[in-house]
Design a protein around this motif. Structure first.
Motif, PDB file in Angstrom:
ATOM      1  N   ILE A 147       0.528  -1.262  -0.383  1.00  0.00           N
ATOM      2  CA  ILE A 147       0.244   0.003   0.148  1.00  0.00           C
ATOM      3  C   ILE A 147       1.123   1.230   0.031  1.00  0.00           C
ATOM      4  CG2 ILE A 147      -2.088   1.811   1.074  1.00  0.00           C
ATOM      5  CD1 ILE A 147      -2.882  -1.013  -0.117  1.00  0.00           C
ATOM      6  N   ARG A 148       2.173   0.954   0.930  1.00  0.00           N
ATOM      7  CA  ARG A 148       3.049   2.107   0.634  1.00  0.00           C
ATOM      8  C   ARG A 148       2.940   2.845  -0.786  1.00  0.00           C
ATOM      9  NH1 ARG A 148       4.063  -0.114   6.302  1.00  0.00           N
ATOM     10  NH2 ARG A 148       5.788  -0.554   5.455  1.00  0.00           N
ATOM     11  N   GLY A 149       3.524   1.181  -0.744  1.00  0.00           N
ATOM     12  CA  GLY A 149       4.562   1.462  -2.536  1.00  0.00           C
ATOM     13  C   GLY A 149       3.733   2.038  -3.013  1.00  0.00           C
ATOM     14  N   ARG A 150       2.297   1.854  -3.282  1.00  0.00           N
ATOM     15  CA  ARG A 150       1.421   2.007  -4.806  1.00  0.00           C
ATOM     16  C   ARG A 150       1.352   3.777  -4.256  1.00  0.00           C
ATOM     17  NH1 ARG A 150      -2.631   0.430  -7.757  1.00  0.00           N
ATOM     18  NH2 ARG A 150      -1.384  -1.258  -8.059  1.00  0.00           N
ATOM     19  N   GLY A 151       1.120   4.251  -2.586  1.00  0.00           N
ATOM     20  CA  GLY A 151       1.071   5.471  -2.660  1.00  0.00           C
ATOM     21  C   GLY A 151       1.857   6.288  -3.059  1.00  0.00           C
TER      22      GLY A 151
END
Length: 249
Positions: A147-151
């Motif tokens: 999720i952090r990577g997608r952000g």
């Protein structure tokens, strides 16, 4: 039967009203209206005339008429497409869930627009579950590095993590409803999926772009191993890797 969105779109594109089409092909306007609103299929001969007036492919407007001629995988399953999620009509999403009787599936990271658009969305899902419809919701795990990577990819910072937490807050009351299954996942999400029986809305994901700016496809299951089944299989694969909220990995 669901409305014929392809025919509705063809009329709008051609700038032709229901009455005008009826006059051109020699049928009652109420008959054409039923083709649109109830999804009824006309006689092949009349359908050919209508397709010619609209300058559309007959198989696109009424796949069932030429189903025997076009049996290639996935043909006829695309009901309509929109260039962005924000350009798709909001009622399309609501109708998908309201008409479902056997299964509802939601595979997203957050998709808070559903609750933001319809404050009674939880009540709708709970009512469907009470009527015997299986309701499954898969949300992104806000603590996942995925999720952090997608952000970061979407230049959204920590916003997507926050939206995942908000989504869980929205859906958590449903965890107590019989027939509703709520889980979180930490998979790379290539598409957000919204399922209602044999209809599905696919919100494609585009690198570096928020989902509201990416294309949307409305699919209808026509036969085995078509486009619908491909996406449905991916839903099941993510479900198998998911966990209950608050459950240790």
């Amino acid at each position: 039967m669901p409305p014929n969105e392809r025919l509705r779109s063809a009329l709008l594109t051609a700038g032709i009203t229901v009455r005008q089409l009826a006059e051109e092909i020699g049928v009652d306007p109420k008959t054409v209206e039923r083709w649109v609103s109830t999804g009824r299929t006309p006689h092949p001969g009349i359908a050919h005339r209508a397709a010619a007036v609209l300058r559309e492919d007959l198989a696109h407007l009424w796949p069932a008429i030429e189903q025997g001629r076009r049996r290639s995988r996935g043909s006829g399953e695309l009901v309509t497409a929109y260039p962005t999620r924000s350009s798709a009509p909001l009622d399309m999403w609501r109708t998908l869930f309201e008409r479902a009787e056997q299964r509802i599936g939601i595979l997203v990271y957050a998709a808070n627009f559903l609750h933001e658009s319809w404050p009674d969305f939880n009540e709708l899902l709970a009512a469907k579950a009470r009527q015997g419809c299986r309701v499954r919701v898969l949300l992104g795990d806000a603590d996942s590095p995925i999720i952090r990577g997608r952000g970061a990819e979407e230049r959204f910072g920590h916003g997507i993590e926050s939206r995942c937490r908000v989504a869980l807050m929205h859906y958590r009351p449903l965890a107590m409803s019989s027939g509703v299954e709520l889980r979180v996942h930490a998979t790379t999400l290539y598409n957000s999926l919204f399922v209602g029986d044999d209809h599905m809305i696919v919100n494609a994901h585009v690198y570096g772009m928020n989902a509201y700016g990416a294309p949307v496809y409305h699919l209808r299951r026509m036969h085995d191993e078509g486009l619908f089944d491909v996406y449905a299989a991916s839903f099941e694969a993510v479900w198998e890797q998911s966990r209950l909220p608050g459950e240790d990995e």
